[in-house]
Design a protein around this motif. Sequence first.
Motif, mmCIF file in Angstrom:
data_model
loop_
_atom_site.group_PDB
_atom_site.id
_atom_site.type_symbol
_atom_site.label_atom_id
_atom_site.label_comp_id
_atom_site.label_asym_id
_atom_site.label_seq_id
_atom_site.Cartn_x
_atom_site.Cartn_y
_atom_site.Cartn_z
ATOM 1 N N LYS A 637 1.798 -0.102 -5.289
ATOM 2 C CA LYS A 637 1.878 0.795 -6.445
ATOM 3 C C LYS A 637 0.767 1.826 -6.496
ATOM 4 O O LYS A 637 0.909 2.833 -7.181
ATOM 5 C CB LYS A 637 1.904 -0.017 -7.739
ATOM 6 C CG LYS A 637 0.659 -0.860 -7.984
ATOM 7 C CD LYS A 637 0.814 -1.693 -9.235
ATOM 8 C CE LYS A 637 -0.419 -2.562 -9.478
ATOM 9 N NZ LYS A 637 -0.259 -3.410 -10.677
ATOM 10 N N ASN A 638 -0.354 1.606 -5.816
ATOM 11 C CA ASN A 638 -1.418 2.631 -5.844
ATOM 12 C C ASN A 638 -2.163 2.768 -4.527
ATOM 13 O O ASN A 638 -3.215 3.375 -4.474
ATOM 14 C CB ASN A 638 -2.418 2.347 -6.975
ATOM 15 C CG ASN A 638 -2.939 0.916 -6.937
ATOM 16 O OD1 ASN A 638 -2.938 0.283 -5.884
ATOM 17 N ND2 ASN A 638 -3.379 0.431 -8.073
ATOM 18 N N GLU A 664 0.606 15.627 -3.853
ATOM 19 C CA GLU A 664 1.523 14.964 -4.773
ATOM 20 C C GLU A 664 2.744 15.847 -4.987
ATOM 21 O O GLU A 664 2.620 17.049 -5.229
ATOM 22 C CB GLU A 664 0.834 14.678 -6.101
ATOM 23 C CG GLU A 664 1.698 13.872 -7.065
ATOM 24 C CD GLU A 664 0.931 13.436 -8.306
ATOM 25 O OE1 GLU A 664 1.550 12.845 -9.221
ATOM 26 O OE2 GLU A 664 -0.298 13.677 -8.352
ATOM 27 N N SER A 686 -6.190 5.229 -1.218
ATOM 28 C CA SER A 686 -6.120 4.472 -2.459
ATOM 29 C C SER A 686 -6.235 5.416 -3.653
ATOM 30 O O SER A 686 -6.366 6.625 -3.505
ATOM 31 C CB SER A 686 -7.237 3.420 -2.489
ATOM 32 O OG SER A 686 -8.509 4.050 -2.372
ATOM 33 N N GLY A 687 -6.182 4.825 -4.850
ATOM 34 C CA GLY A 687 -6.303 5.614 -6.074
ATOM 35 C C GLY A 687 -5.103 6.482 -6.363
ATOM 36 O O GLY A 687 -5.216 7.514 -7.027
ATOM 37 N N LEU A 688 -3.923 6.089 -5.874
ATOM 38 C CA LEU A 688 -2.711 6.885 -6.090
ATOM 39 C C LEU A 688 -2.021 6.442 -7.381
ATOM 40 O O LEU A 688 -2.311 5.389 -7.949
ATOM 41 C CB LEU A 688 -1.771 6.729 -4.894
ATOM 42 C CG LEU A 688 -2.381 7.093 -3.533
ATOM 43 C CD1 LEU A 688 -1.388 6.875 -2.414
ATOM 44 C CD2 LEU A 688 -2.871 8.532 -3.527
ATOM 45 N N THR A 689 -1.089 7.260 -7.837
ATOM 46 C CA THR A 689 -0.406 7.022 -9.104
ATOM 47 C C THR A 689 0.890 6.270 -8.863
ATOM 48 O O THR A 689 1.673 6.647 -7.988
ATOM 49 C CB THR A 689 -0.102 8.356 -9.811
ATOM 50 O OG1 THR A 689 -1.334 9.072 -9.987
ATOM 51 C CG2 THR A 689 0.537 8.118 -11.166
ATOM 52 N N GLN A 690 1.111 5.222 -9.647
ATOM 53 C CA GLN A 690 2.320 4.427 -9.478
ATOM 54 C C GLN A 690 3.566 5.267 -9.724
ATOM 55 O O GLN A 690 3.628 6.091 -10.630
ATOM 56 C CB GLN A 690 2.292 3.238 -10.438
ATOM 57 C CG GLN A 690 3.474 2.276 -10.263
ATOM 58 C CD GLN A 690 3.327 1.037 -11.141
ATOM 59 O OE1 GLN A 690 2.349 0.883 -11.831
ATOM 60 N NE2 GLN A 690 4.295 0.152 -11.091
ATOM 61 N N TYR A 694 4.262 11.205 -2.522
ATOM 62 C CA TYR A 694 3.208 11.932 -1.826
ATOM 63 C C TYR A 694 3.666 12.294 -0.413
ATOM 64 O O TYR A 694 4.544 11.633 0.174
ATOM 65 C CB TYR A 694 1.933 11.091 -1.714
ATOM 66 C CG TYR A 694 1.264 10.803 -3.028
ATOM 67 C CD1 TYR A 694 0.253 11.628 -3.522
ATOM 68 C CD2 TYR A 694 1.642 9.706 -3.795
ATOM 69 C CE1 TYR A 694 -0.366 11.360 -4.735
ATOM 70 C CE2 TYR A 694 1.032 9.436 -5.022
ATOM 71 C CZ TYR A 694 0.034 10.276 -5.475
ATOM 72 O OH TYR A 694 -0.573 10.023 -6.671
ATOM 73 N N CYS A 719 4.799 5.523 -4.290
ATOM 74 C CA CYS A 719 3.907 4.383 -4.539
ATOM 75 C C CYS A 719 4.659 3.367 -5.395
ATOM 76 O O CYS A 719 4.805 3.548 -6.598
ATOM 77 C CB CYS A 719 2.635 4.841 -5.253
ATOM 78 S SG CYS A 719 1.524 5.725 -4.185
ATOM 79 N N ARG A 720 5.125 2.334 -4.749
ATOM 80 C CA ARG A 720 5.888 1.333 -5.476
ATOM 81 C C ARG A 720 5.783 0.017 -4.738
ATOM 82 O O ARG A 720 5.799 -0.022 -3.510
ATOM 83 C CB ARG A 720 7.346 1.769 -5.597
ATOM 84 C CG ARG A 720 8.217 0.814 -6.409
ATOM 85 C CD ARG A 720 9.654 1.316 -6.477
ATOM 86 N NE ARG A 720 9.742 2.624 -7.122
ATOM 87 C CZ ARG A 720 10.307 3.677 -6.565
ATOM 88 N NH1 ARG A 720 10.818 3.601 -5.351
ATOM 89 N NH2 ARG A 720 10.357 4.842 -7.218
#
Length: 1013
Positions: A637-638, A664, A686-690, A694, A719-720
């Motif tokens: 997810k992220n 994004e 890392s630090g991506l939005t659920q 991208y 991101c899932r």
Amino acid sequence: MEVTGYIIEHRKDGTEEWVKDTPSSPLRITEFVVPGLEAGAKYFFRISAVNAKGAGEPAETQEAVEILERAAEPEFELDVELRRTLVVRAGCSIRMFVPIKGRPSPSVTWTKEGGAVTRAVIDSTESFTMLLIPESTRNDAGKYELTLENASGKKTAEVHVRVLDSPGPPINLKPVKIDKESITLSWEMPLIDGGAKITNYIIEKRESTRKAFATCVMHCPTTSARIGELGEGCEYYFRVSAENEYGIGEAVETSDPIRASQAPTPPPSIVPTDITKNSVSLAWTRPKHDGGSRITGYVLEAQKKGTDQWAHVTTVKTMDFIVKNLNENEEYIFRVMAVNLSGRSAPRESKPITVKESTMLPEFDLRAVCQKTVIAKAGDDIKVEIPVIGRPRPTVSWQKDGTALKLTQRTNAEMTGATVVLSIGECNRSDSGVYTMTGKNIAGTVSENLIVRVHDVPGPPKGPVKIVEISRTYCLSATVIRTVFKAVRLNTGSEYQFRVKAKNRYGAGPPITSEAVVAAYPFKVPGPPGTPHVVAFTKDSITVGWNEPVSDGGSEVLGYHVERKERSSIIWTKISSSMVKGNIFKSSGLEDGMAYEFRVSAENLAGIGKASKASEAILALDPVDPPGQPEPVFVNKNVITIQWTKPEYDGGFKITGYTVEKKELPDGRWIRANFTNIMETQFTVSGLTQDASYEFRVFARNAAGSVSMPSDPSDPITCRDDIVEPRIMVDAVFRDVVQLKAGESFKLDADIAGQPTPSMVWTKNGKEVENTLKLEVRFTELTTTLTNKDSVRADGGEFVLTATNVGGFAKHIFKVKVLDRPGPPVGPLKVSDVTADNCVIAWAPPADDGGAKIEGYVIEKRESSRLVWTSVASDLQVTEYKVTKLLKGNEYIFRVMALNKYGLGESLESEPTIADNPYTVPDPPENPEVTAITKDSMVLIGRPTPTAKWTKEDGETVERATIDTTTSYTSLVIENVNRFDSGKYNLTVENSSGSKTVTVQVEITGYVIEKKD
């Protein structure tokens, strides 16, 4: 001899003089145009050949040649570029050169779209025509026509010109929808697209009272847009510009201002002012808001009680009306709507009115006055109009703060047909208070209060005025947050003072004044920029970048100057012809393989600062190929882990790192995803939005500093957390038993896959493995390692790795075998058949063979009174041995050790054993009986003769045995014994005097080896 040239001469008919036509040197070709002849005259011509010896005899025309003009139709030759569409960039020249022919010389005409070519320079001769348009623009695109005409005919050609430029203005700009806070505009595409597809439109607005336009829509891909957040009733001009890949084109502007308006608000109230038995006099008040457009009239409707339909009564421009021809004692409801150019307002309904002669208490309708309070600015006029009803018509009196209102030229109260009006001219703070109006008629008296509040301008700001920034042409002053102003166009060196007034919606208050300040530069030249670094390079060009100076000297950096030198040189050469905007510069025209150094200087208003440190020497070599397209290897997810392939060509130097960028979707921009160097072809972002999508791309960099072009972007990745059952991946070596020698270390590792990230645990013998001084377990997100140092036999066994997530679990068993000396033989160490000088000892093989085959056994003994062990036997291949040469009466302890290829194992000791015969002097017989007596003997037997019975274990019949019993003995014989014949055998003898049982223990162990002295 070789002919080296020709001489041409002519003479006019009727004369004797020959005129030489060729130049001083002989003509080398065999064709020549004789100029300067007279039209209509006749001439003779002669030609002489010339060689090294001189001119030969001439050849002369036999008849005179008459000079006449030969007619020929016009012709031209268009080159390939002109026959196609001629494409030029805006700002470049348009040049059309066309060779022409024709007799007589044709006239040349250039036109564009049927009209004259105004900006062109046209040059025409007998042999060519040329049209030149310097610094072309989009308006120069179109169809150009070339017309040639003479007495013999006419010919026309077309040349299509396409100018790559920003587009022309859109057309037919008009509003299609208007309300109080937004206007929707529509337009059509420009006639001239600038030679490229139009990708965007930019909309700007300005109020009709202002001169400057402000951008309100930056991105509009369609030919319509809604512009919101407008001031109701304000008039606006709009302009729209088209944009293509070459820039933003001309704008089209609305010819007239457009007012943001809507239908008006409903009238605040509608009241009856008089009621008779067949009519009602109605009056209403003006709407509070006209919707931004003038009120043009009012629509009055009526509804009779018991019906759902409204009947139109009238449309009037005044605010009162008498409705006649009503039915007596019927009840009616009336409603009124205000009308402006945008439409009708919502209706305002009256209370139900019964048509009859009656009296009614006075009533003031204050619904139109918010909370019965009127707020006004000092200096403005106050006018409050309040509907009042009552039958008969009431009289109204006024009071202020409990005392009668004093009427003056500034303060006045009056009544109209349906309302009472309070007017206060140029109000001030003293006009604030509570105003009481009292209505009175024969039906009674009613009073209502009205609150008036007068707001005035503010007092002076709180000082002092602080000067926070000074320049030679401006200064910036401030007192508190958001109270900042930049005063510009100041004279350098002049002294200024400033004063500030506070202003609210009612005006400006008294000022405060600042101290004197001198306008002068408060800054100096900038510091050196960062050391230049390579951005890209080829064998003939290098692109360098740098960071901004740490100090800009107090003034914004305007640009940079770039210098270059060869590594072996000491002379710096400026290579930027003008000031460089931005932090990147491309130096071209380099020598392949040569090393260059670069340095950069910054410039601000104060001048050029010191140069940066010289860059490292950079070789002009071919660039690196881009890496392969990134692919995802792990997604949650992220976090996204991507991998890619190395560049096919590394530019001749080793790849030293990679840079990853992310974007994004759908409207994001490329930004860097790593902040440290990446050495591998895999990276976790890392630090991506659920649930966001991208794209990723990768740059490669080699040891020479060359940076590749970006790779192809990855496919969109979302991101899932996908539920994927865990998987454990190990090297092939861990699928078999891991063997090692005692004292060595072993390391078990595995890669884990699954989503969400599985949890991992190591177990051994059903218990979780914990870290100790010699055993360490490590976990990362997708890997795990178990390490054991100084291994012993007990460290071996089965290590179980289990990975678990919501999708399930996976398990892998690591089998570890530590090779060591064997353990002790399995006891007890049995000592049997003990006599005074020998005994038999037996044991079982060790439970732990040390991971290798048992090669033999070693037997040792010692007397219990001593500590020294002596060897009895070695290299035994069996587990039983007869020990001899014992000393009668001594107590002995025996021990046995197993042997494998790694050494002698631990020992198994016996219990102390005394070396002695196992029998004693027999007891006397019982009840002896002499049966036969001779002179030298007698036979003693028991009486009566006993019976003998053999059994095994707990009374089982002995099978496979031969039993022989007489009166004096019994025997049991088993031939070809096996291990099943081992056990206890019982012999029972019995007669009338009693019975007796003895037990014999039989053990089948193999061969007994006796040592021969």
